[in-house]
Motif scaffolding. Structure first.
Motif, mmCIF file in Angstrom:
data_model
loop_
_atom_site.group_PDB
_atom_site.id
_atom_site.type_symbol
_atom_site.label_atom_id
_atom_site.label_comp_id
_atom_site.label_asym_id
_atom_site.label_seq_id
_atom_site.Cartn_x
_atom_site.Cartn_y
_atom_site.Cartn_z
ATOM 1 N N ASN A 42 10.742 4.903 -7.910
ATOM 2 C CA ASN A 42 10.158 3.968 -8.874
ATOM 3 C C ASN A 42 11.246 3.411 -9.782
ATOM 4 O O ASN A 42 12.287 4.022 -9.996
ATOM 5 C CB ASN A 42 9.106 4.673 -9.730
ATOM 6 N N HIS A 211 6.983 15.606 -17.445
ATOM 7 C CA HIS A 211 6.686 14.523 -16.510
ATOM 8 C C HIS A 211 6.058 15.017 -15.203
ATOM 9 O O HIS A 211 5.003 14.528 -14.783
ATOM 10 C CB HIS A 211 7.958 13.715 -16.248
ATOM 11 N N HIS A 212 6.690 15.967 -14.554
ATOM 12 C CA HIS A 212 6.159 16.382 -13.249
ATOM 13 C C HIS A 212 4.887 17.228 -13.374
ATOM 14 O O HIS A 212 4.006 17.153 -12.512
ATOM 15 C CB HIS A 212 7.258 17.093 -12.440
HETATM 16 ZN ZN LIG Z 1 8.478 10.122 -12.105
#
Ligand SMILES: [Zn+2]
Length: 467
Positions: A42, A211-212
């Motif tokens: 991304n 985040h993960h």
């Molecule tokens: Zn990410």
């Protein structure tokens, strides 16, 4: 596989590039052993920092992020990082994110706050923390955080969608006017291109939490399937034994190092010299060591390709080449041990150099040894000399952005000499030698050496190269 890409709000630093390089090592190794790779990355082109910086610069977030996205790709090219099969910009996938938030809302895992923003309800996902192995037992239900990055202490319901604020870029959607949070991006785009479950998710170690964890919570709450089957987290680097920071004066972007006169290939090799699972202590000595290692590889490669060897083959070298290849592949297969993978290659070079010196490397050995170098370079990619271009581009960039004062004087001197000028001086030196004017010949050699050009006399003629 999915690897979190950059947030394009500034130039990438060498810690960022260490992560992208280690993922590059993974994808190249997988391809080398015949595993097809579909790699998605991304580009985060809308987030708190981009909005803030674009406003400060008085331009749109699109114009602002485009500038740093281009810089990011130039830097990847300089470091010879292969492009992922799919690169996905966040701003081009807003409908997928909205859909995902709607699905979360339908199960009660997402709710809308009074201001119109949407949040993920952490209490709806009891497994939260399973990746980072953190215990969030004591967290307060309903406490919220709308920052994209936050610390463990404030593990709370996190923003999926941020309601539009005056002056901020926003999208009109079925869940209201606003913009996505950072975390929902990766869930939406990973599932868009790789399905509900996929093989591997990679990123820097700082992304494990939040985040993960958040990606897992958002995705698995909808699919009830494991999101990624494997996780690869690249450890951060230290610089001279300390955490890299602008205030410590040990913060480097790729461009900083190129302008100091280091070659892109040496930076690549130095950044992957320690396996991804271990912290790398980046030092200038390490860069110099990498430069020397690449020089050895390239010199040997030239010697092998241009040498004239007698017919036949040497069984000892055949065995040495087979062993080097097997040990090299075994080291990479062992959790991508890049440090161990180098050793057998350099052992082989030493043995082959000795054999050449003694006239024992034969024409039939060349092919076997070249094949080993080719498989080394399929992953490490430093043997072919393509270093001039990134340096030239960095200098161009420095000139355009008023940073020529940061350029090492040796590098400027080196660049001031064109290939044609070097050819002319080398020809003049050859003539001087023929005329037994050794003083002039030496003078030219020294002058070129002072500008980083090395002359090599061999029985096949005179060659020169830039150091
Ligand atoms: Zn990410």
């Amino acid at each position: 596989m999915y690897a979190c890409g950059p947030t394009v709000y500034d130039f990438g630093h060498i810690g960022n590039f260490r992560t992208f390089l280690q993922v590059d090592i993974l994808r190249r190794f997988l391809k080398l052993i015949g595993t097809p790779v579909r790699h998605v990355m991304n580009i985060t082109d809308v987030d708190d920092k981009i909005i803030h910086n674009a406003a400060a610069a008085g331009i749109s977030i699109g114009a602002y992020s485009a500038r740093y996205e281009q810089a990011f790709f130039e830097d990847l090219d300089a470091l010879r990082v292969e492009r992922p099969e799919i690169m996905a910009r966040a701003t081009e996938h807003i409908p997928r994110m909205v859909e995902l938030i709607q699905k979360l809302a339908a199960t009660g895992a997402a709710y809308q706050a009074e201001d119109g923003s949407w949040y993920f309800r952490l209490a709806s996902f009891p497994e939260y923390g399973k990746l980072s192995k953190k215990d969030f037992g004591g967290m307060e239900d309903g406490a919220r955080v709308d920052l994209d990055e936050y610390e463990k202490d404030s593990a709370r319901d996190f923003a999926l969608w941020k309601a539009a604020k005056p002056g901020e870029t926003s999208w009109e959607t079925a869940i209201g006017r606003g913009r996505p949070g950072w975390h929902i991006e990766c869930s939406a785009m990973a599932m868009e291109y790789l399905g509900e479950s996929f093989d591997l998710h990679a990123g820097g170690e700082d992304l494990i939490f939040p985040h993960h964890e958040n990606e897992i919570a958002q995705s698995e709450s909808v699919t009830h399937k494991p999101f990624a089957r494997h996780w690869m987290h690249v450890r951060f680097l230290l610089v001279d034994g300390r955490k890299m920071s602008k205030s410590e004066g040990n913060f480097y972007t790729l461009r900083d190092l190129l302008l100091k006169g280091y070659k892109a290939s040496a930076i690549r090799l130095a950044l992957v010299s320690v396996p991804y699972r271990h912290q790398l202590n980046f030092t200038f000595d390490g860069l110099i060591e990498a430069t020397a290692a690449i020089e050895r590889l390239r010199t040997f490669y030239q010697r092998l390709v241009t040498g004239r060897f007698a017919d036949g083959s040497n069984p000892a070298l055949k065995t040495a080449a087979e062993k080097a290849q097997a040990d090299y592949l075994a080291a990479l297969a062992n959790d991508l041990n890049t440090a161990e993978a180098r050793a057998p290659i350099f052992d082989l070079i030493r043995a082959a150099n000795t054999a050449i010196d003694q006239g024992q490397l034969l024409a039939g050995d060349r092919h076997a040894i070249l094949a080993v170098l080719a498989s080394f370079d399929a992953v490490f990619d430093v043997i072919e000399d393509r270093d001039a271009e990134p340096t030239r581009r960095a200098l161009e960039w420095a000139a355009q952005t008023g940073r020529l004062a940061d350029v090492a004087p040796e590098l400027l001197a080196r660049q001031s000499l064109t290939d044609e000028a070097i050819d002319a001086l080398v020809a003049e030196r050859t003539l001087a030698k023929r005329q037994r004017n050794f003083a002039r010949a030496d003078q030219i050699r020294n002058e070129l050496a002072g500008k980083g050009v090395v002359i090599e006399d061999s029985k096949d003629g005179v060659r020169w190269k830039r150091k």
